[in-house]
Design a protein around this motif. Structure first.
Motif, PDB file in Angstrom:
ATOM      1  N   TYR A 329      30.888  26.955  27.981  1.00 53.05           N
ATOM      2  CA  TYR A 329      30.124  25.880  28.630  1.00 53.05           C
ATOM      3  C   TYR A 329      30.858  25.410  29.902  1.00 53.05           C
ATOM      4  O   TYR A 329      30.228  25.220  30.950  1.00 53.05           O
ATOM      5  CB  TYR A 329      29.945  24.715  27.668  1.00 53.05           C
ATOM      6  N   ILE A 330      32.176  25.238  29.816  1.00 53.23           N
ATOM      7  CA  ILE A 330      32.951  24.786  30.983  1.00 53.23           C
ATOM      8  C   ILE A 330      32.859  25.821  32.108  1.00 53.23           C
ATOM      9  O   ILE A 330      32.676  25.472  33.280  1.00 53.23           O
ATOM     10  CB  ILE A 330      34.421  24.530  30.594  1.00 53.23           C
ATOM     11  N   GLU A 331      32.964  27.100  31.760  1.00 57.04           N
ATOM     12  CA  GLU A 331      32.890  28.160  32.772  1.00 57.04           C
ATOM     13  C   GLU A 331      31.561  28.106  33.521  1.00 57.04           C
ATOM     14  O   GLU A 331      31.526  28.142  34.761  1.00 57.04           O
ATOM     15  CB  GLU A 331      33.075  29.529  32.114  1.00 57.04           C
ATOM     16  N   ASN A 332      30.468  28.026  32.776  1.00 53.40           N
ATOM     17  CA  ASN A 332      29.148  28.005  33.407  1.00 53.40           C
ATOM     18  C   ASN A 332      28.894  26.694  34.157  1.00 53.40           C
ATOM     19  O   ASN A 332      28.224  26.678  35.191  1.00 53.40           O
ATOM     20  CB  ASN A 332      28.061  28.225  32.347  1.00 53.40           C
ATOM     21  N   TYR A 333      29.455  25.614  33.638  1.00 51.52           N
ATOM     22  CA  TYR A 333      29.321  24.315  34.313  1.00 51.52           C
ATOM     23  C   TYR A 333      30.004  24.370  35.684  1.00 51.52           C
ATOM     24  O   TYR A 333      29.443  23.894  36.689  1.00 51.52           O
ATOM     25  CB  TYR A 333      29.927  23.227  33.434  1.00 51.52           C
ATOM     26  N   LEU A 334      31.176  24.959  35.737  1.00 48.01           N
ATOM     27  CA  LEU A 334      31.903  25.058  37.011  1.00 48.01           C
ATOM     28  C   LEU A 334      31.187  26.004  37.975  1.00 48.01           C
ATOM     29  O   LEU A 334      31.140  25.755  39.185  1.00 48.01           O
ATOM     30  CB  LEU A 334      33.338  25.546  36.759  1.00 48.01           C
ATOM     31  N   LYS A 335      30.631  27.100  37.446  1.00 50.33           N
ATOM     32  CA  LYS A 335      29.923  28.053  38.307  1.00 50.33           C
ATOM     33  C   LYS A 335      28.697  27.424  38.959  1.00 50.33           C
ATOM     34  O   LYS A 335      28.313  27.808  40.069  1.00 50.33           O
ATOM     35  CB  LYS A 335      29.498  29.286  37.497  1.00 50.33           C
ATOM     36  N   ASN A 336      28.111  26.459  38.291  1.00 49.91           N
ATOM     37  CA  ASN A 336      26.899  25.822  38.813  1.00 49.91           C
ATOM     38  C   ASN A 336      27.170  24.493  39.512  1.00 49.91           C
ATOM     39  O   ASN A 336      26.236  23.854  39.992  1.00 49.91           O
ATOM     40  CB  ASN A 336      25.902  25.605  37.675  1.00 49.91           C
ATOM     41  N   HIS A 337      28.423  24.102  39.546  1.00 54.01           N
ATOM     42  CA  HIS A 337      28.757  22.823  40.188  1.00 54.01           C
ATOM     43  C   HIS A 337      28.753  23.005  41.709  1.00 54.01           C
ATOM     44  O   HIS A 337      29.439  23.887  42.232  1.00 54.01           O
ATOM     45  CB  HIS A 337      30.135  22.335  39.725  1.00 54.01           C
ATOM     46  N   LYS A 339      30.104  21.407  44.093  1.00 54.83           N
ATOM     47  CA  LYS A 339      31.339  21.055  44.795  1.00 54.83           C
ATOM     48  C   LYS A 339      32.533  21.915  44.390  1.00 54.83           C
ATOM     49  O   LYS A 339      33.647  21.688  44.832  1.00 54.83           O
ATOM     50  CB  LYS A 339      31.686  19.577  44.545  1.00 54.83           C
ATOM     51  N   VAL A 340      32.282  22.915  43.557  1.00 59.83           N
ATOM     52  CA  VAL A 340      33.340  23.841  43.153  1.00 59.83           C
ATOM     53  C   VAL A 340      33.170  25.145  43.922  1.00 59.83           C
ATOM     54  O   VAL A 340      32.066  25.709  43.951  1.00 59.83           O
ATOM     55  CB  VAL A 340      33.314  24.092  41.628  1.00 59.83           C
ATOM     56  N   SER A 341      34.239  25.614  44.549  1.00 60.94           N
ATOM     57  CA  SER A 341      34.164  26.816  45.384  1.00 60.94           C
ATOM     58  C   SER A 341      33.820  28.041  44.551  1.00 60.94           C
ATOM     59  O   SER A 341      34.424  28.282  43.497  1.00 60.94           O
ATOM     60  CB  SER A 341      35.496  27.026  46.105  1.00 60.94           C
ATOM     61  N   LYS A 342      32.863  28.815  45.040  1.00 60.71           N
ATOM     62  CA  LYS A 342      32.458  30.041  44.346  1.00 60.71           C
ATOM     63  C   LYS A 342      33.273  31.248  44.808  1.00 60.71           C
ATOM     64  O   LYS A 342      33.228  32.308  44.193  1.00 60.71           O
ATOM     65  CB  LYS A 342      30.969  30.317  44.614  1.00 60.71           C
ATOM     66  N   ASP A 343      34.001  31.087  45.928  1.00 62.89           N
ATOM     67  CA  ASP A 343      34.748  32.206  46.498  1.00 62.89           C
ATOM     68  C   ASP A 343      36.202  32.235  46.059  1.00 62.89           C
ATOM     69  O   ASP A 343      36.939  33.147  46.430  1.00 62.89           O
ATOM     70  CB  ASP A 343      34.695  32.128  48.036  1.00 62.89           C
ATOM     71  N   MET A 344      36.625  31.230  45.306  1.00 59.93           N
ATOM     72  CA  MET A 344      38.015  31.166  44.867  1.00 59.93           C
ATOM     73  C   MET A 344      38.106  31.285  43.357  1.00 59.93           C
ATOM     74  O   MET A 344      37.099  31.222  42.651  1.00 59.93           O
ATOM     75  CB  MET A 344      38.657  29.851  45.351  1.00 59.93           C
ATOM     76  N   TYR A 363      41.271  25.800  35.827  1.00 61.37           N
ATOM     77  CA  TYR A 363      41.913  26.218  37.074  1.00 61.37           C
ATOM     78  C   TYR A 363      40.794  26.628  38.026  1.00 61.37           C
ATOM     79  O   TYR A 363      40.152  27.660  37.847  1.00 61.37           O
ATOM     80  CB  TYR A 363      42.866  27.385  36.814  1.00 61.37           C
ATOM     81  N   ALA A 364      40.551  25.793  39.029  1.00 55.02           N
ATOM     82  CA  ALA A 364      39.468  26.061  39.974  1.00 55.02           C
ATOM     83  C   ALA A 364      39.785  25.354  41.294  1.00 55.02           C
ATOM     84  O   ALA A 364      40.817  24.684  41.427  1.00 55.02           O
ATOM     85  CB  ALA A 364      38.135  25.585  39.414  1.00 55.02           C
ATOM     86  N   PHE A 365      38.892  25.529  42.267  1.00 51.79           N
ATOM     87  CA  PHE A 365      39.098  24.936  43.586  1.00 51.79           C
ATOM     88  C   PHE A 365      37.827  24.205  44.029  1.00 51.79           C
ATOM     89  O   PHE A 365      36.722  24.739  43.892  1.00 51.79           O
ATOM     90  CB  PHE A 365      39.432  26.016  44.625  1.00 51.79           C
ATOM     91  N   THR A 366      38.021  23.010  44.533  1.00 50.73           N
ATOM     92  CA  THR A 366      36.891  22.288  45.115  1.00 50.73           C
ATOM     93  C   THR A 366      36.652  22.807  46.532  1.00 50.73           C
ATOM     94  O   THR A 366      37.548  23.373  47.158  1.00 50.73           O
ATOM     95  CB  THR A 366      37.173  20.778  45.180  1.00 50.73           C
ATOM     96  N   ASN A 367      35.443  22.625  47.040  1.00 50.78           N
ATOM     97  CA  ASN A 367      35.169  23.040  48.420  1.00 50.78           C
ATOM     98  C   ASN A 367      35.334  21.883  49.403  1.00 50.78           C
ATOM     99  O   ASN A 367      34.908  21.961  50.548  1.00 50.78           O
ATOM    100  CB  ASN A 367      33.769  23.649  48.548  1.00 50.78           C
ATOM    101  N   GLU A 368      35.945  20.792  48.926  1.00 54.53           N
ATOM    102  CA  GLU A 368      36.311  19.663  49.778  1.00 54.53           C
ATOM    103  C   GLU A 368      37.824  19.506  49.719  1.00 54.53           C
ATOM    104  O   GLU A 368      38.419  19.569  48.640  1.00 54.53           O
ATOM    105  CB  GLU A 368      35.639  18.367  49.298  1.00 54.53           C
TER     106      GLU A 368
END
Length: 409
Positions: A329-337, A339-344, A363-368
């Motif tokens: 659920y967390i993985e898919n939530y981040l993929k669809n967020h 403000k979370v970078s899809k390229d990192m 472990y992820a990256f925001t696009n801001e």
């Protein structure tokens, strides 16, 4: 000239004892009037030319040089030069007038050079490359050298000795000179290394805990690096310290366009379990994991059809765990967020369980990259995840508080 004025005054009946004194005053006044008039005329002509040029030119160097009073300082050399030229009119004081006038011209010339170097830095700082290759440290070295040479020349004029004699004396006292200019030499070497290796730029966000620095670089000079911290305080760090101490530069993060999130949610291990049919049916209605649960249930059904052994203890979907589904659920939530970078990199992982439960790390990256935006996005993500944990029949681990103890009794 003084003698002619003196003779003329005597001819007009002035006392012979008073005539030399008055002739000196008149001559001096005439020289001062000539020098000041010449300076005024040159100043007016010079500034008219500059104004005319400014109207035609798109460059702004003339404005910067005017603000730094470079031309004003150069114009002041003119009346002093005239006084130097007329010094022979005063035979008893000729030598000292020329020495003082010559020293004054050097003084104003040094001030003009100082202003020129500041003006060059002002103009250069308007270009983007100035953040990558600041030159203020090098200009300060040139400024120090110019003042050093100027002082040597002035001293040589007053003692009536060749400046080369003083320079040779300085050469013999190299050790003393190096001791005096130790910080300048270290700063120069550090500035060259920082610039050539692109280790530090104006605008970089750096951390240097030893000096309490955590903020943006405002200025890089020969002796110090000026840093504005996040609380708007200013920290000054010796330039050479950056070659002797470690520091963190966040430029890579700024250039990448993403800022890292690395934080864990601690799950109470005793709440982890196999999913029963009721839990799976409820979780299947959640959009982010609907397809995953549907596919896994189909996969399990196919597995049971082909299973030849005794699996009476295995129920349909029983080997799906609530912690595993929560991780998906967390993985898919981040993929669809948004403000979370899809390229990192995006990773949701379990760390080894310990005394504080099972850490599920994100472990992820925001696009801001702006600090306030980054903190807001990170807070939004974890506020949501902490709120949905009970939906998976999981509990957040936390040490018992007074509230827990009072309600347990």
């Amino acid at each position: 000239m003084i003698e002619k004025v003196k003779s003329l005054m005597i001819n007009y009946g002035v006392n012979e004892n008073l005539a030399p004194f008055l002739s000196n005053i008149i001559t001096l006044t005439a020289v001062m009037v000539i020098s000041l008039t010449a300076a005024s005329v040159v100043r007016k002509i010079l500034f008219r030319v500059l104004e005319s040029y400014a109207e035609k030119s798109k460059a702004n160097w003339h404005t910067v040089f005017t603000e730094r009073r470079i031309f004003d300082r150069l114009v002041r050399i003119i009346p002093i030069g005239i006084i130097h030229a007329f010094a022979p009119l005063f035979p008893p004081y000729t030598e000292w007038i020329q020495r003082i006038a010559y020293s004054s011209m050097i003084f104003f010339l040094l001030l003009a050079v100082d202003g020129l170097l500041d003006g060059v830095n002002d103009i250069y700082s308007k270009f983007e490359i100035s953040k990558i290759r600041p030159i203020k440290g090098y200009l300060q070295v040139v400024n120090i050298l110019s003042y050093t040479v100027g002082i040597i020349v002035v001293i040589s004029v007053f003692i009536d000795r060749s400046p080369w004699i003083l320079l040779s004396g300085i050469g013999a006292a190299t050790a003393v000179v190096m001791l005096i200019f130790q910080n300048s030499i270290l700063g120069l070497v550090a500035s060259i290394q920082l610039t050539s290796n692109n280790m530090l730029q104006i605008g970089d966000w750096i951390e240097m805990p030893k000096y309490g620095a955590d903020g943006n670089v405002l200025e890089i000079t020969l002796h110090t690096v000026k840093i504005q911290n996040s609380d708007k305080t200013i920290t000054y760090i010796p330039t050479h310290a950056f070659m002797q101490e470690s520091f963190k530069n966040w430029r890579g993060m700024m250039e990448s366009g993403g800022r890292r999130i690395k934080r864990a949610i601690h799950i109470d291990v005793t709440s982890i379990k196999l999913c029963d049919e009721a839990l799976l049916s409820r979780l299947e209605n959640i959009p982010h994991i609907h397809k995953y649960i549907k596919d896994k249930r189909k996969e399990i059904t196919e597995y049971h059809k082909d299973y030849n052994g005794d699996h009476s203890y295995i129920t349909e979907g029983s080997h799906l765990t609530n912690i595993g589904i929560f991780r998906i659920y967390i993985e898919n939530y981040l993929k669809n967020h948004p403000k979370v970078s899809k390229d990192m990199t995006q990773v949701v992982r379990q760390l080894p369980p310990g005394e504080n439960g099972l850490p599920v790390e994100i472990y992820a990256f925001t696009n801001e990259i702006a600090w306030s935006d980054y903190e807001r996005i990170q807070s939004d993500i974890f506020e949501h995840l902490l709120a949905v944990v009970p939906e998976f029949d999981l509990r957040i681990y936390q040490k018992p508080s007074g509230y827990d103890v009072s309600h347990a009794v």
